[in-house]
Design an enzyme around this catalytic site. Structure first.
Site, PDB file in Angstrom:
ATOM      1  N   ARG A  86       0.231  -9.172  13.655  1.00  0.00           N
ATOM      2  CA  ARG A  86      -0.405  -8.202  12.834  1.00  0.00           C
ATOM      3  C   ARG A  86      -1.004  -8.614  11.900  1.00  0.00           C
ATOM      4  NH1 ARG A  86       4.608  -5.277  10.656  1.00  0.00           N
ATOM      5  NH2 ARG A  86       3.104  -3.587   9.599  1.00  0.00           N
ATOM      6  N   ARG A 127      11.828  -1.846  10.845  1.00  0.00           N
ATOM      7  CA  ARG A 127      10.839  -1.633  11.960  1.00  0.00           C
ATOM      8  C   ARG A 127      10.681  -2.445  13.132  1.00  0.00           C
ATOM      9  NH1 ARG A 127       5.937   0.134   8.210  1.00  0.00           N
ATOM     10  NH2 ARG A 127       4.517  -0.584   9.945  1.00  0.00           N
ATOM     11  N   ARG A 166      11.510  -5.971   4.799  1.00  0.00           N
ATOM     12  CA  ARG A 166      11.381  -4.648   4.598  1.00  0.00           C
ATOM     13  C   ARG A 166      12.488  -3.510   5.389  1.00  0.00           C
ATOM     14  NH1 ARG A 166       5.545  -1.657   5.239  1.00  0.00           N
ATOM     15  NH2 ARG A 166       5.666  -2.691   7.323  1.00  0.00           N
ATOM     16  N   ARG A 212      -9.107   0.727   8.830  1.00  0.00           N
ATOM     17  CA  ARG A 212      -8.602  -0.635   9.070  1.00  0.00           C
ATOM     18  C   ARG A 212      -9.626  -1.250  10.007  1.00  0.00           C
ATOM     19  NH1 ARG A 212      -2.994   0.501   9.181  1.00  0.00           N
ATOM     20  NH2 ARG A 212      -1.782  -1.710   9.092  1.00  0.00           N
ATOM     21  N   LYS A 250       0.928  -1.245  -0.092  1.00  0.00           N
ATOM     22  CA  LYS A 250      -0.045  -0.189   0.054  1.00  0.00           C
ATOM     23  C   LYS A 250       0.861   1.369  -0.018  1.00  0.00           C
ATOM     24  CE  LYS A 250      -2.043  -1.142   3.850  1.00  0.00           C
ATOM     25  NZ  LYS A 250      -1.195  -2.215   4.107  1.00  0.00           N
TER      26      LYS A 250
HETATM   27  P1  ADP Z   1       2.361  -1.834   3.090  1.00  0.00           P
HETATM   28  O1  ADP Z   1       2.098  -0.335   3.289  1.00  0.00           O
HETATM   29  O2  ADP Z   1       1.164  -2.323   2.438  1.00  0.00           O
HETATM   30  O3  ADP Z   1       2.550  -2.391   4.622  1.00  0.00           O
HETATM   31  P2  ADP Z   1       4.912  -1.649   1.829  1.00  0.00           P
HETATM   32  O4  ADP Z   1       4.551  -0.757   0.597  1.00  0.00           O
HETATM   33  O5  ADP Z   1       5.781  -1.039   2.549  1.00  0.00           O
HETATM   34  O6  ADP Z   1       3.496  -2.361   2.329  1.00  0.00           O
HETATM   35  O7  ADP Z   1       5.776  -3.088   1.108  1.00  0.00           O
HETATM   36  C1  ADP Z   1       6.193  -4.141   1.979  1.00  0.00           C
HETATM   37  C2  ADP Z   1       7.468  -4.338   1.375  1.00  0.00           C
HETATM   38  O8  ADP Z   1       7.247  -5.046   0.169  1.00  0.00           O
HETATM   39  C3  ADP Z   1       8.530  -3.284   1.170  1.00  0.00           C
HETATM   40  O9  ADP Z   1       9.664  -3.613   1.466  1.00  0.00           O
HETATM   41  C4  ADP Z   1       8.375  -3.192  -0.350  1.00  0.00           C
HETATM   42  O10 ADP Z   1       9.406  -2.491  -1.017  1.00  0.00           O
HETATM   43  C5  ADP Z   1       8.103  -4.418  -0.920  1.00  0.00           C
HETATM   44  N1  ADP Z   1       6.994  -4.500  -1.955  1.00  0.00           N
HETATM   45  C6  ADP Z   1       5.993  -3.808  -2.268  1.00  0.00           C
HETATM   46  N2  ADP Z   1       5.125  -4.185  -3.197  1.00  0.00           N
HETATM   47  C7  ADP Z   1       6.069  -5.155  -4.077  1.00  0.00           C
HETATM   48  C8  ADP Z   1       6.027  -6.048  -5.200  1.00  0.00           C
HETATM   49  N3  ADP Z   1       4.936  -5.600  -5.873  1.00  0.00           N
HETATM   50  N4  ADP Z   1       6.746  -6.827  -5.356  1.00  0.00           N
HETATM   51  C9  ADP Z   1       7.934  -7.109  -4.423  1.00  0.00           C
HETATM   52  N5  ADP Z   1       7.829  -6.432  -3.367  1.00  0.00           N
HETATM   53  C10 ADP Z   1       7.007  -5.663  -3.216  1.00  0.00           C
HETATM   54  P1  AMP Z   2       1.066   0.349   8.746  1.00  0.00           P
HETATM   55  O1  AMP Z   2       2.309   1.536   8.958  1.00  0.00           O
HETATM   56  O2  AMP Z   2       0.103   0.956   8.048  1.00  0.00           O
HETATM   57  O3  AMP Z   2       1.795  -0.936   8.924  1.00  0.00           O
HETATM   58  O4  AMP Z   2       0.790   0.599  10.490  1.00  0.00           O
HETATM   59  C1  AMP Z   2       1.681   0.438  11.804  1.00  0.00           C
HETATM   60  C2  AMP Z   2       0.811   0.309  12.792  1.00  0.00           C
HETATM   61  O5  AMP Z   2       0.282   1.542  13.148  1.00  0.00           O
HETATM   62  C3  AMP Z   2      -0.216  -0.790  12.644  1.00  0.00           C
HETATM   63  O6  AMP Z   2       0.204  -1.964  13.013  1.00  0.00           O
HETATM   64  C4  AMP Z   2      -1.205  -0.195  13.899  1.00  0.00           C
HETATM   65  O7  AMP Z   2      -0.663  -0.683  15.200  1.00  0.00           O
HETATM   66  C5  AMP Z   2      -0.873   1.357  13.597  1.00  0.00           C
HETATM   67  N1  AMP Z   2      -1.814   1.642  12.818  1.00  0.00           N
HETATM   68  C6  AMP Z   2      -1.810   2.447  11.584  1.00  0.00           C
HETATM   69  N2  AMP Z   2      -2.885   2.557  10.867  1.00  0.00           N
HETATM   70  C7  AMP Z   2      -3.950   2.313  12.179  1.00  0.00           C
HETATM   71  C8  AMP Z   2      -5.256   2.449  11.868  1.00  0.00           C
HETATM   72  N3  AMP Z   2      -6.005   2.702  10.900  1.00  0.00           N
HETATM   73  N4  AMP Z   2      -6.082   2.051  12.860  1.00  0.00           N
HETATM   74  C9  AMP Z   2      -5.431   1.532  14.151  1.00  0.00           C
HETATM   75  N5  AMP Z   2      -4.397   1.412  14.017  1.00  0.00           N
HETATM   76  C10 AMP Z   2      -3.366   1.757  12.988  1.00  0.00           C
END
Ligand code: ADP
Ligand code: AMP
Length: 217
Positions: free
Chosen positions: A171, A160, A127, A88, A13
Site C-alpha cells: 500500500r 484490518r 492499528r 488518491r 487522516k
Molecule cells: P489513516 O486514516 O491515515 O490511514 P489512521 O487515522 O487510521 O490513519 O491512523 C493510523 C493509526 O495510527 C491508528 O491506529 C491511530 O490510532 C494511530 N495514530 C493516528 N495519529 C497518531 C499520532 N499522531 N500518534 C500516534 N498514533 C497515531
Molecule cells: P483507507 O481506509 O483510506 O486506508 O483505504 C483502504 C483501501 O480502500 C485502499 O487501500 C484502497 O484499496 C481503497 N481506497 C480507498 N480510497 C480510495 C480511493 N480514493 N481510490 C482508490 N482506492 C481507494
C-alpha cells in the site's frame, strides 16, 4: 469548510478527520470506510473492492469518483465536508475539481499529514479497528479501555486484512508516487498546507485545528 486530508496510509487522516468532524459538525467522508461497508454488506461494489483492498491496490477511478460525486450531493454536505482517502490519484483530483465547480463550491484546504515511513508501518500494523462501528485504536498509542473491545460501541476490535505487514508495504508503494503528484497538484493551486505528525494524536489535532482557524474559518 471544504477540506481534503492527504497523506500515506497510517498518517492519521481518519483519526484527525473524526476529530474535525466532531468539533465542527461537518461530515467525515472516508472512501475506505465506504468500501469496507460495501464489503460487509456483500454488495456488488463490495465484491470488487474486497479483491483490490486485500491486495493493497486502488479501486478504479471511475467507480470511486462516482461514489464521491453522489456522496457530496447529500444534504449533510451543504456546510462542508472532510474528505479522507480521496483523492488518491490525479484523475480523482481532477474529477473532484469538476464536481465542486458543478456544485458552485470551492476547496478551502488540502492538508497534508506528513509522517516518516518507519512510523507509518508501526501505526498501521498495530492499528485495531472496530468490526461494528469502524472506530480505530492503536495498541500502544491509543489503546481501548478494555483490550479487544471498542470504547464507543462495545464491538470487537480486529486487525484490518490490509494492515498486515506484507499488504502495508504494498500500500505504501502504491500510494507514494500518487501522493507526490497530488502534493504538486494542490501546491500549484495554492491550496496545500503540510502538518508534521511526529507528535501524539491530541498535539497533532491542535496543530491542525490552528491551521483550519487561520486558513479556513
Ligand atoms: P489513516 O486514516 O491515515 O490511514 P489512521 O487515522 O487510521 O490513519 O491512523 C493510523 C493509526 O495510527 C491508528 O491506529 C491511530 O490510532 C494511530 N495514530 C493516528 N495519529 C497518531 C499520532 N499522531 N500518534 C500516534 N498514533 C497515531
Ligand atoms: P483507507 O481506509 O483510506 O486506508 O483505504 C483502504 C483501501 O480502500 C485502499 O487501500 C484502497 O484499496 C481503497 N481506497 C480507498 N480510497 C480510495 C480511493 N480514493 N481510490 C482508490 N482506492 C481507494
Amino acid at each position: 469548510m471544504n477540506l481534503i486530508l492527504l497523506g500515506l496510509p497510517g498518517a492519521g487522516k481518519g483519526t484527525q478527520a473524526e476529530n474535525l468532524s466532531k468539533k465542527y459538525s461537518i461530515p467525515h467522508i472516508s472512501t475506505g470506510d465506504i468500501f469496507r461497508n460495501a464489503i460487509k454488506n456483500n454488495t456488488e461494489l463490495g465484491k470488487i473492492a474486497k479483491e483490490v483492498i486485500d491486495s493493497g491496490g486502488l479501486v478504479p477511478d471511475e467507480i470511486t469518483n462516482e461514489i464521491v460525486r453522489e456522496r457530496l450531493k447529500e444534504d449533510d454536505c451543504t456546510d462542508g465536508f472532510i474528505l479522507d482517502g480521496f483523492p488518491r490519484t490525479i484523475n480523482q483530483a481532477e474529477a473532484l475539481e469538476t464536481m465542486l465547480e458543478n456544485m458552485n463550491k470551492t476547496l478551502d484546504l488540502a492538508l497534508y499529514i506528513k509522517v516518516a515511513r518507519e512510523e507509518l508501518i508501526k501505526r498501521l500494523t498495530h492499528r485495531r479497528t472496530c468490526s461494528n462501528c469502524g472506530a480505530t485504536y492503536h495498541l500502544d498509542y491509543n489503546p481501548p479501555k478494555e483490550e479487544g473491545i471498542c470504547d464507543k460501541c462495545g464491538g470487537e476490535l480486529i486487525q484490518r486484512s490490509d494492515d498486515t505487514e506484507e499488504v502495508v508495504k504494498e500500500r505504501l508503494e502504491v500510494n507514494q508516487e500518487n501522493l507526490m503528484r497530488l502534493l504538486d497538484f494542490y501546491d500549484k493551486r495554492n491550496k496545500l498546507t503540510t502538518v508534521k505528525s511526529n507528535a501524539g494524536i491530541d498535539e497533532v489535532f491542535e496543530k491542525i485545528d490552528n491551521i483550519v482557524k487561520e486558513k479556513v474559518l
